[in-house]
Motif scaffolding. Structure first.
Motif, PDB file in Angstrom:
ATOM      1  N   ASP A 130     -18.739   7.231  34.218  1.00 26.71           N
ATOM      2  CA  ASP A 130     -20.174   6.910  34.305  1.00 26.71           C
ATOM      3  C   ASP A 130     -20.489   5.434  34.081  1.00 26.71           C
ATOM      4  O   ASP A 130     -21.664   5.059  34.004  1.00 26.71           O
ATOM      5  CB  ASP A 130     -20.992   7.745  33.314  1.00 26.71           C
ATOM      6  N   GLU A 131     -19.470   4.583  33.943  1.00 28.80           N
ATOM      7  CA  GLU A 131     -19.702   3.143  33.836  1.00 28.80           C
ATOM      8  C   GLU A 131     -19.171   2.463  35.091  1.00 28.80           C
ATOM      9  O   GLU A 131     -18.099   2.817  35.587  1.00 28.80           O
ATOM     10  CB  GLU A 131     -19.010   2.565  32.602  1.00 28.80           C
ATOM     11  N   VAL A 132     -19.930   1.484  35.583  1.00 31.96           N
ATOM     12  CA  VAL A 132     -19.517   0.783  36.798  1.00 31.96           C
ATOM     13  C   VAL A 132     -18.357  -0.151  36.467  1.00 31.96           C
ATOM     14  O   VAL A 132     -18.509  -1.081  35.671  1.00 31.96           O
ATOM     15  CB  VAL A 132     -20.688  -0.003  37.416  1.00 31.96           C
ATOM     16  N   PHE A 133     -17.207   0.128  37.052  1.00 32.29           N
ATOM     17  CA  PHE A 133     -16.005  -0.680  36.825  1.00 32.29           C
ATOM     18  C   PHE A 133     -15.972  -1.892  37.760  1.00 32.29           C
ATOM     19  O   PHE A 133     -15.579  -2.989  37.371  1.00 32.29           O
ATOM     20  CB  PHE A 133     -14.766   0.187  37.054  1.00 32.29           C
ATOM     21  N   GLY A 134     -16.394  -1.653  39.010  1.00 29.98           N
ATOM     22  CA  GLY A 134     -16.361  -2.733  40.003  1.00 29.98           C
ATOM     23  C   GLY A 134     -16.973  -2.239  41.297  1.00 29.98           C
ATOM     24  O   GLY A 134     -17.612  -1.178  41.356  1.00 29.98           O
ATOM     25  N   ASN A 135     -16.787  -3.006  42.355  1.00 37.18           N
ATOM     26  CA  ASN A 135     -17.382  -2.678  43.650  1.00 37.18           C
ATOM     27  C   ASN A 135     -16.384  -2.896  44.776  1.00 37.18           C
ATOM     28  O   ASN A 135     -15.553  -3.819  44.715  1.00 37.18           O
ATOM     29  CB  ASN A 135     -18.613  -3.547  43.916  1.00 37.18           C
ATOM     30  N   LEU A 136     -16.475  -2.037  45.781  1.00 38.52           N
ATOM     31  CA  LEU A 136     -15.726  -2.218  47.023  1.00 38.52           C
ATOM     32  C   LEU A 136     -16.627  -2.923  48.026  1.00 38.52           C
ATOM     33  O   LEU A 136     -17.787  -2.521  48.233  1.00 38.52           O
ATOM     34  CB  LEU A 136     -15.280  -0.862  47.588  1.00 38.52           C
ATOM     35  N   TYR A 137     -16.119  -3.990  48.640  1.00 41.89           N
ATOM     36  CA  TYR A 137     -16.867  -4.720  49.651  1.00 41.89           C
ATOM     37  C   TYR A 137     -16.062  -4.694  50.952  1.00 41.89           C
ATOM     38  O   TYR A 137     -14.887  -5.100  50.971  1.00 41.89           O
ATOM     39  CB  TYR A 137     -17.084  -6.177  49.229  1.00 41.89           C
ATOM     40  N   LEU A 138     -16.683  -4.235  52.047  1.00 48.82           N
ATOM     41  CA  LEU A 138     -16.018  -4.144  53.344  1.00 48.82           C
ATOM     42  C   LEU A 138     -16.881  -4.825  54.389  1.00 48.82           C
ATOM     43  O   LEU A 138     -18.109  -4.640  54.417  1.00 48.82           O
ATOM     44  CB  LEU A 138     -15.779  -2.687  53.725  1.00 48.82           C
ATOM     45  N   THR A 139     -16.263  -5.633  55.244  1.00 49.93           N
ATOM     46  CA  THR A 139     -17.021  -6.363  56.270  1.00 49.93           C
ATOM     47  C   THR A 139     -16.312  -6.290  57.614  1.00 49.93           C
ATOM     48  O   THR A 139     -15.089  -6.114  57.688  1.00 49.93           O
ATOM     49  CB  THR A 139     -17.198  -7.845  55.888  1.00 49.93           C
ATOM     50  N   ASP A 140     -17.124  -6.405  58.662  1.00 55.28           N
ATOM     51  CA  ASP A 140     -16.657  -6.521  60.051  1.00 55.28           C
ATOM     52  C   ASP A 140     -15.807  -5.330  60.491  1.00 55.28           C
ATOM     53  O   ASP A 140     -14.578  -5.390  60.541  1.00 55.28           O
ATOM     54  CB  ASP A 140     -15.871  -7.825  60.240  1.00 55.28           C
ATOM     55  N   LYS A 141     -16.504  -4.241  60.813  1.00 53.05           N
ATOM     56  CA  LYS A 141     -15.821  -3.077  61.401  1.00 53.05           C
ATOM     57  C   LYS A 141     -15.273  -3.490  62.760  1.00 53.05           C
ATOM     58  O   LYS A 141     -15.958  -4.142  63.560  1.00 53.05           O
ATOM     59  CB  LYS A 141     -16.807  -1.921  61.536  1.00 53.05           C
ATOM     60  N   ARG A 142     -14.033  -3.143  63.004  1.00 52.25           N
ATOM     61  CA  ARG A 142     -13.375  -3.585  64.238  1.00 52.25           C
ATOM     62  C   ARG A 142     -14.080  -2.997  65.460  1.00 52.25           C
ATOM     63  O   ARG A 142     -14.665  -1.915  65.407  1.00 52.25           O
ATOM     64  CB  ARG A 142     -11.908  -3.170  64.220  1.00 52.25           C
ATOM     65  N   GLY A 143     -14.000  -3.738  66.580  1.00 52.23           N
ATOM     66  CA  GLY A 143     -14.650  -3.324  67.811  1.00 52.23           C
ATOM     67  C   GLY A 143     -16.097  -3.730  67.880  1.00 52.23           C
ATOM     68  O   GLY A 143     -16.821  -3.319  68.811  1.00 52.23           O
ATOM     69  N   GLY A 144     -16.554  -4.524  66.886  1.00 52.53           N
ATOM     70  CA  GLY A 144     -17.947  -4.974  66.891  1.00 52.53           C
ATOM     71  C   GLY A 144     -18.930  -3.894  66.517  1.00 52.53           C
ATOM     72  O   GLY A 144     -20.133  -4.057  66.726  1.00 52.53           O
ATOM     73  N   LEU A 145     -18.471  -2.778  65.970  1.00 53.93           N
ATOM     74  CA  LEU A 145     -19.350  -1.668  65.608  1.00 53.93           C
ATOM     75  C   LEU A 145     -19.957  -1.879  64.230  1.00 53.93           C
ATOM     76  O   LEU A 145     -19.469  -2.680  63.429  1.00 53.93           O
ATOM     77  CB  LEU A 145     -18.556  -0.358  65.628  1.00 53.93           C
TER      78      LEU A 145
END
Length: 549
Positions: A130-145
């Motif tokens: 229940d405590e925020v440990f960190g964050n996942l950040y994802l960018t630029d889905k392949r194929g321009g989607l």
């Protein structure tokens, strides 16, 4: 089309299950975090991925792992993000965030130089109990989607499994670390009971703490009477020789803050922390650091253990502080026992000196005196003039010997009972005082029996020379680093003062240096000045230990 969609969903669920199993298989926390971000990028077909670990303050990132960026790109971008801008949006509002154009978001600050362009964005928090440990950040889905709802659901599911895997890895890591701390405590106790010297115990404390916490450097700094700061008595890790003997000011440093507060002090990046402006100039702490007091007396510590990791490494968390504080308490007890043993040895030495003095007085002197009286009586019976003269000289020699023994007895009974500080303490105080005029703490290293082999008269000469050399460095060198080495051994005392300044001027007054040279020659020593290959100045003053001056 429906069959293809079903197959695609089935394959994605299968990939998600594989990712969950892969992440949960690891017990090493660093490997767990790496597998999480790699699996996340693979599941949503993102070109770039990152995992940011939130620091102890809950507002900034203490660690940032990336996939998709090359080593050259990471180096070109510069310092890793601290969690401001769009990355901070997920920190302050720990909910999934999906954007078609991240640059259009109100929290976006843009990209630093040499950063590759990025458009689409998906951010998901990772919770551990229940405590925020960190964050996942994802960018630029392949194929321009764009990232869609299904992508968000997949990453949110992965984040739940990631939280469990991280919790398991942390529990395993804590148990392993606890065992290592217990083993280190036992080793220190065994070393102390086996009769190891104080420097050996200090080195063992520093090295074991460095190994267990995966620190890049470990320093033990002690307060010294007459100095407004702590002196690094032992340094371990990278550039240890450069830190050994440094005077660490109380103000503006982690060690100083821990010493005065009597409790641990942590920092994610001390050089960028406004509370510790002097840290970067003193010890050059590279990354996350913690300073732990070694016992307390009157609200202040008896010494401080400083540990620092490399830049980008995890910050010291609460889970690490508790066993570290316990270890520091054990180390402080070991040091106190070492000091008590040293005091007991000193008392035993003084008692032995008193016994020797009594024996010399009660036995040797009385027998010599009786022998002298016998020879004097016998001299009246010697008729040969030459023989009578020799007996008289023998009596005089015995009388002189008695005077020498009495002088020795006096020396034995007064040695180490004088209130005047020794050369070691005087030199440390002089170097500490020079930090103000030099605008930097000089590095001090001392070797040999400075308080016993160096006579008070010679110690006065050494202090005069040290004061002159430090004054010259402050007035002329314009140095950023000054080192002082004082060594007694092999029949001489050697004082070396080096700096990385502009060197000795080609034209200028040299009266001070001539005086130092004359002082050395009058004692049968020498004075030299050199220009090292790396620049600056190196001044060396020598004198024999046994001099009549």
């Amino acid at each position: 089309m429906r069959i293809d969609a079903v197959r695609g969903t089935r394959d994605r669920v299968h990939s998600l299950l594989e990712a969950v199993v892969s992440v949960g298989r690891e017990l090493d926390l660093a490997q767990v975090l790496r597998r999480i971000v790699e699996a996340a990028a693979l599941l949503v077909d993102a070109e770039y991925g990152a995992l940011g670990v939130i620091g102890p303050d809950g507002r900034t990132l203490a660690q940032f792992l990336t996939v998709g960026l090359t080593h050259e790109q990471i180096t070109g971008i510069g310092p890793l993000p601290a969690g401001h801008g769009l990355l901070g949006e997920v920190i302050h509002h720990p909910e999934p965030l999906r954007l078609t154009d991240l640059g259009a978001h109100s929290s976006s600050y843009g990209f630093p130089a040499h950063h590759p362009p990025m458009r689409t964005f998906l951010g998901v928090p990772i919770r551990v109990r229940d405590e925020v440990f960190g964050n996942l950040y994802l960018t630029d889905k392949r194929g321009g989607l764009d990232f869609d709802t299904e992508d968000e659901t997949v990453i949110s599911t992965l984040s739940v499994a990631a939280g469990v895997a991280i919790d398991n890895a942390r529990l395993y890591e804590d148990s392993q670390r606890q065992q290592r701390w217990l083993k280190a405590n036992a080793e220190i106790t065994e070393s102390l009971l086996s009769g190891s010297s104080r420097p050996a115990v200090l080195e063992l404390i520093a090295r074991r703490a460095q190994e267990i916490t995966a620190a890049r450097l470990a320093d033990i700094a002690m307060p010294v009477a007459g100095i407004d700061g702590l002196v690094v008595e032992l340094a371990a890790g990278s550039d240890a020789s450069a830190r050994q003997g440094l005077v660490v000011p109380f103000a503006g440093t982690l060690s100083g803050a821990a010493h005065q507060a009597g409790k641990p002090v942590t920092a994610v990046l001390p050089s960028a922390d406004g509370r510790y402006p002097a840290e970067a100039q003193v010890q050059g702490v590279p990354g996350p650091a913690v300073a732990v007091p070694l016992g307390t007396a009157g609200g202040e510590s008896r010494g401080v253990l400083l540990l620092a990791r490399a830049a980008g490494e995890p910050a010291f968390g609460e889970g690490e502080l508790e066993p570290l504080v316990a270890f520091a308490g054990q180390a402080a007890l070991a040091l106190e026992l070492a000091e008590r043993r040293r005091d007991a040895e000193q008392i035993a030495l003084l008692e032995e000196r008193d016994r020797i003095a009594r024996d010399l007085h009660d036995l040797a002197i009385q027998r010599l005196f009786a022998t002298g009286m016998t020879l004097q009586s016998a001299a009246r019976l010697v008729e040969h003039e030459g023989a009578a003269e020799r007996v008289g000289r023998a009596v005089d020699d015995l009388d002189e010997t008695i005077k020498i023994i009495r002088s020795t007895i006096f020396g034995l009974r007064t040695k180490d009972r004088e209130s005047d500080p020794g050369l070691r303490a005087r030199a440390a105080r002089a170097v500490g005082d020079a930090a103000t005029t030099l605008r930097l703490p000089p590095r001090l290293s001392m070797e040999g029996l400075l308080d016993t082999d160096v006579t008070p008269q010679l110690a006065d000469h050494v202090m005069a020379v040290l004061g002159e050399l430090l004054s010259n460095a402050a007035r002329h060198a314009q140095a950023t680093r000054v080192g002082v080495t004082l060594k007694a051994g092999q029949g001489e005392i050697m004082l070396t003062v080096s700096d990385d300044g502009k060197g000795l001027p080609a034209q200028g007054r040299r009266s001070g240096l001539r005086n130092l040279d004359e002082r050395a020659r009058s004692l049968g020593g020498s004075f030299t000045h050199e220009i090292p290959d790396e620049g600056g100045t190196r001044l060396v003053w020598r004198a024999p230990l046994h001099t009549g001056s």
